[in-house]
Design a protein around this motif. Structure first.
Motif, PDB file in Angstrom:
ATOM      1  N   ASN A 133     -24.002  38.830  -9.620  1.00  0.00           N
ATOM      2  CA  ASN A 133     -24.496  39.779  -8.628  1.00  0.00           C
ATOM      3  C   ASN A 133     -23.389  40.683  -8.116  1.00  0.00           C
ATOM      4  N   ASN A 134     -22.199  40.110  -7.949  1.00  0.00           N
ATOM      5  CA  ASN A 134     -21.046  40.878  -7.478  1.00  0.00           C
ATOM      6  C   ASN A 134     -20.730  42.032  -8.427  1.00  0.00           C
ATOM      7  N   PHE A 135     -20.667  41.739  -9.715  1.00  0.00           N
ATOM      8  CA  PHE A 135     -20.345  42.778 -10.695  1.00  0.00           C
ATOM      9  C   PHE A 135     -21.510  43.756 -10.888  1.00  0.00           C
ATOM     10  N   ALA A 136     -22.741  43.244 -10.841  1.00  0.00           N
ATOM     11  CA  ALA A 136     -23.901  44.122 -11.010  1.00  0.00           C
ATOM     12  C   ALA A 136     -23.971  45.156  -9.882  1.00  0.00           C
ATOM     13  N   LEU A 137     -23.720  44.724  -8.649  1.00  0.00           N
ATOM     14  CA  LEU A 137     -23.736  45.648  -7.521  1.00  0.00           C
ATOM     15  C   LEU A 137     -22.520  46.567  -7.533  1.00  0.00           C
ATOM     16  N   LEU A 138     -21.422  46.065  -8.092  1.00  0.00           N
ATOM     17  CA  LEU A 138     -20.205  46.875  -8.169  1.00  0.00           C
ATOM     18  C   LEU A 138     -20.423  48.094  -9.067  1.00  0.00           C
ATOM     19  N   VAL A 139     -21.143  47.898 -10.167  1.00  0.00           N
ATOM     20  CA  VAL A 139     -21.463  49.017 -11.057  1.00  0.00           C
ATOM     21  C   VAL A 139     -22.282  50.068 -10.301  1.00  0.00           C
ATOM     22  N   SER A 146     -26.886  54.677  -4.983  1.00  0.00           N
ATOM     23  CA  SER A 146     -27.059  54.136  -3.631  1.00  0.00           C
ATOM     24  C   SER A 146     -28.464  53.595  -3.382  1.00  0.00           C
ATOM     25  N   SER A 147     -29.472  54.295  -3.874  1.00  0.00           N
ATOM     26  CA  SER A 147     -30.856  53.857  -3.652  1.00  0.00           C
ATOM     27  C   SER A 147     -31.114  52.521  -4.336  1.00  0.00           C
ATOM     28  N   THR A 148     -30.633  52.394  -5.574  1.00  0.00           N
ATOM     29  CA  THR A 148     -30.806  51.137  -6.307  1.00  0.00           C
ATOM     30  C   THR A 148     -30.054  50.005  -5.630  1.00  0.00           C
ATOM     31  N   TYR A 149     -28.851  50.298  -5.148  1.00  0.00           N
ATOM     32  CA  TYR A 149     -28.051  49.302  -4.419  1.00  0.00           C
ATOM     33  C   TYR A 149     -28.828  48.787  -3.206  1.00  0.00           C
ATOM     34  N   SER A 150     -29.467  49.684  -2.490  1.00  0.00           N
ATOM     35  CA  SER A 150     -30.249  49.299  -1.316  1.00  0.00           C
ATOM     36  C   SER A 150     -31.430  48.420  -1.704  1.00  0.00           C
ATOM     37  N   VAL A 151     -32.115  48.800  -2.789  1.00  0.00           N
ATOM     38  CA  VAL A 151     -33.262  48.006  -3.249  1.00  0.00           C
ATOM     39  C   VAL A 151     -32.821  46.593  -3.622  1.00  0.00           C
ATOM     40  N   CYS A 152     -31.655  46.473  -4.257  1.00  0.00           N
ATOM     41  CA  CYS A 152     -31.131  45.154  -4.642  1.00  0.00           C
ATOM     42  C   CYS A 152     -30.906  44.268  -3.423  1.00  0.00           C
ATOM     43  N   ASN A 153     -30.340  44.846  -2.368  1.00  0.00           N
ATOM     44  CA  ASN A 153     -30.116  44.074  -1.147  1.00  0.00           C
ATOM     45  C   ASN A 153     -31.429  43.646  -0.499  1.00  0.00           C
ATOM     46  N   ILE A 195     -29.068  45.001 -13.113  1.00  0.00           N
ATOM     47  CA  ILE A 195     -28.715  45.156 -14.527  1.00  0.00           C
ATOM     48  C   ILE A 195     -29.696  46.096 -15.223  1.00  0.00           C
ATOM     49  N   ALA A 196     -30.977  45.956 -14.894  1.00  0.00           N
ATOM     50  CA  ALA A 196     -31.996  46.810 -15.511  1.00  0.00           C
ATOM     51  C   ALA A 196     -31.773  48.286 -15.190  1.00  0.00           C
ATOM     52  N   LYS A 197     -31.202  48.560 -14.023  1.00  0.00           N
ATOM     53  CA  LYS A 197     -30.994  49.934 -13.592  1.00  0.00           C
ATOM     54  C   LYS A 197     -29.644  50.513 -14.023  1.00  0.00           C
ATOM     55  N   SER A 198     -28.806  49.705 -14.649  1.00  0.00           N
ATOM     56  CA  SER A 198     -27.502  50.215 -15.116  1.00  0.00           C
ATOM     57  C   SER A 198     -27.201  49.663 -16.502  1.00  0.00           C
ATOM     58  N   ARG A 199     -28.204  49.724 -17.364  1.00  0.00           N
ATOM     59  CA  ARG A 199     -28.124  49.071 -18.682  1.00  0.00           C
ATOM     60  C   ARG A 199     -26.971  49.569 -19.534  1.00  0.00           C
ATOM     61  N   GLN A 200     -26.595  50.842 -19.390  1.00  0.00           N
ATOM     62  CA  GLN A 200     -25.578  51.388 -20.282  1.00  0.00           C
ATOM     63  C   GLN A 200     -24.232  50.699 -20.145  1.00  0.00           C
ATOM     64  N   THR A 268     -22.079  47.084   6.028  1.00  0.00           N
ATOM     65  CA  THR A 268     -22.479  47.009   4.627  1.00  0.00           C
ATOM     66  C   THR A 268     -22.598  48.392   4.001  1.00  0.00           C
ATOM     67  N   ALA A 269     -23.266  49.297   4.732  1.00  0.00           N
ATOM     68  CA  ALA A 269     -23.444  50.642   4.200  1.00  0.00           C
ATOM     69  C   ALA A 269     -22.105  51.344   4.012  1.00  0.00           C
ATOM     70  N   PHE A 270     -21.247  51.253   5.002  1.00  0.00           N
ATOM     71  CA  PHE A 270     -19.965  51.959   4.939  1.00  0.00           C
ATOM     72  C   PHE A 270     -19.063  51.388   3.852  1.00  0.00           C
ATOM     73  N   ASN A 271     -18.902  50.062   3.835  1.00  0.00           N
ATOM     74  CA  ASN A 271     -17.991  49.442   2.872  1.00  0.00           C
ATOM     75  C   ASN A 271     -18.431  49.669   1.429  1.00  0.00           C
ATOM     76  N   ALA A 272     -19.759  49.686   1.202  1.00  0.00           N
ATOM     77  CA  ALA A 272     -20.272  49.862  -0.157  1.00  0.00           C
ATOM     78  C   ALA A 272     -19.883  51.218  -0.724  1.00  0.00           C
ATOM     79  N   VAL A 273     -19.880  52.241   0.128  1.00  0.00           N
ATOM     80  CA  VAL A 273     -19.561  53.593  -0.336  1.00  0.00           C
ATOM     81  C   VAL A 273     -18.072  53.893  -0.223  1.00  0.00           C
TER      82      VAL A 273
END
Length: 481
Positions: A133-139, A146-153, A195-200, A268-273
């Motif tokens: 999860n750490n690496f998936a969100l890091l990508v 940002s929108s996908t990151y929010s949905v994951c959380n 992972i599904a949203k960043s398959r490449q 969370t919002a600030f640190n992520a960006v």
């Protein structure tokens, strides 16, 4: 914030919306969960998560941090995919190996461990799931999805709490099992979506692109010690309570932290960006520190405003937890220094990452860890959970101070520290009063005084924030129109 402030605010807004929804889910479900489980089970979950966090931070080998630092060095997608492949697969292989050894030794040699074998298996699965999860969100963070990151959380929180409620009410009689399964389920569902949203980036075929693995490892390895020490530093309060007190005390303490997590809307919002963005800004304009300076001043004002407000409203939030967790209210005031100091230090530690002197993080973590250890040893036996909270708050100030000192030594930025010191000690005094005394009128007057001082010290910053927000909203409305 120069030319890209609206892009930064756009990503911050998207992640912020997701975080608000996540917190609202927590606000709606936490009172339900704290009323159907015992504090002791909540305490065991806290220890379970503590072990997970420490393990992941160490077993990542610092390669998650290296991935962010080196990601923007080249624009070529092949380079970025090879960088991710190396960092992720190396960390995953080491994690699976050590988790396998841990489970096998526990089964064959009956190692003395505070959890039973079922929880031990869950712990190993949760560590692997957390790393994924750490690496998936890091990508998602470095590619500004940002929108996908929010949905994951949101998916993590929703699947976690729904799993717990269903298991506790209808399937399992063991609250601790239900809570731990809920956390693991949340990681798995969130990771699959990411992972599904960043398959490449998850295609691990051979590539001709070369990366400097030696430089990456050299940068990442010190994080094994620094992040491990930092995680130990962050966990010392729970370890001390677990040693000197009971699981129920750990549970009440953890419930106070769950209230503080409301505050993570900003954090969370600030640190992520912020992390990826400040590296990109430096790569593009090494001599211009305006972006970092402005970001530091804005987040400082925002974090202290939120922290002071949370301290003032502590009794209201404690009511949400139910009578079994009501003792969490006086623990809360000093715990707000965790998100305040950590988030602000993310803007004042830029020089450590930029100079690639990652070993300095070891000294930062060690200094804060020693202060927290001594504070817990002195205060917890005397005043219990309040002592753990006070020690944590003070040690996070030390954490900020060391990060700022070492950062400015190699990449100086004017942070106007005198204003920060003044508002910090005023907030600590206000937190101290609310920890040991319970007079609403005095607390209200103290809150007004502290907020007034904050507005006086950061009036220019607040005006800039209002201007940027208005500009962002106006541009957004024009696009919608």
């Amino acid at each position: 914030m120069r030319r890209n402030e609206n892009g930064f605010l756009n990503h911050l807004f998207k992640i912020g919306i997701g975080t608000v929804i996540t917190v609202l889910i927590g606000l709606l479900t936490t009172p339900i969960i704290t009323r159907i489980i015992e504090p002791s089970s909540y305490g065991q979950l806290s220890i379970f998560q503590m072990y997970t966090n420490i393990s992941v931070m160490v077993l990542c080998l610092g390669l998650d941090q290296a991935f962010v630092r080196f990601f923007y060095d080249h624009d070529d997608i092949g380079y970025k995919r090879e960088l991710f492949r190396f960092c992720f697969l190396t960390s995953l292989s080491v994690t699976i190996f050590f988790c396998g050894i841990f489970v096998i030794c526990n089964w064959f040699f009956k190692l003395k461990f505070e959890f039973d074998f079922f929880i031990t298996i869950l712990l190993a699965i949760n560590i692997i799931g957390s790393l994924l999860n750490n690496f998936a969100l890091l990508v998602l963070r470095v590619t500004y999805q940002s929108s996908t990151y929010s949905v994951c959380n949101i998916l993590y929180k929703l699947s976690n709490v729904l799993t717990v409620i269903i298991l506790v009410k209808f399937i399992l009689k063991n609250d601790t099992y239900s809570l731990c399964i809920g956390v693991t389920t949340g990681f798995i569902i969130s990771t699959f979506y990411a992972i599904a949203k960043s398959r490449q980036y998850w295609k691990f075929g051979t590539t001709e692109k070369k990366i400097n693995k030696i430089s990456i490892i050299k940068y990442g390895l010190p994080f094994i010690f620094s992040m491990g020490i930092t995680q130990l530093f962050e966990a010392l309060d729970k370890i001390s309570l677990n040693y000197y007190c009971a699981y129920s005390d750990v549970g009440i303490y953890a419930s106070a932290m769950s209230i503080v997590n409301i505050f993570t809307i900003i954090q969370t919002a600030f640190n992520a960006v912020w992390g990826p963005r400040q590296v990109e800004e430096y790569v593009n304009s090494p001599e211009d520190t305006t972006f970092i300076q402005t970001g530091n001043q804005i987040i400082t004002a925002a974090m202290f405003f939120g922290g002071l407000s949370l301290i003032f409203a502590k009794d209201f939030f404690a009511l949400l937890l139910g009578p079994k967790f009501r003792e969490a209210a006086p623990i809360l005031p000093f715990l707000v220094f965790n998100p305040i100091m950590y988030t602000i230090s993310e803007t004042t530690c830029s020089g450590i990452g930029i100079s690639k002197k990652s070993y300095l993080n070891i000294m930062v973590g060690l200094g804060a860890c020693i202060v927290n250890f001594l504070g817990n040893m002195i205060l917890v036996p005397v005043i219990g959970t309040k002592g753990a909270a006070i020690s944590t708050g003070i040690s996070y100030f030390v954490f900020w101070a060391l990060r700022t000192f070492f950062s400015n030594k190699y990449y100086y930025i004017e942070y106007k520290i005198y204003k920060f010191i003044v508002i910090t000690f005023i907030t600590m005094a206000y937190a101290g009063y609310n920890t040991f005394f319970d007079n609403f009128l005095i607390s209200f007057l103290g809150y007004l005084g502290a907020i007034s001082l904050l507005f006086f010290l950061y009036k220019d910053t607040i005006l800039i924030s209002i201007k940027l927000t208005k500009s962002f909203i106006m541009k957004g409305s024009h696009k919608l129109g």
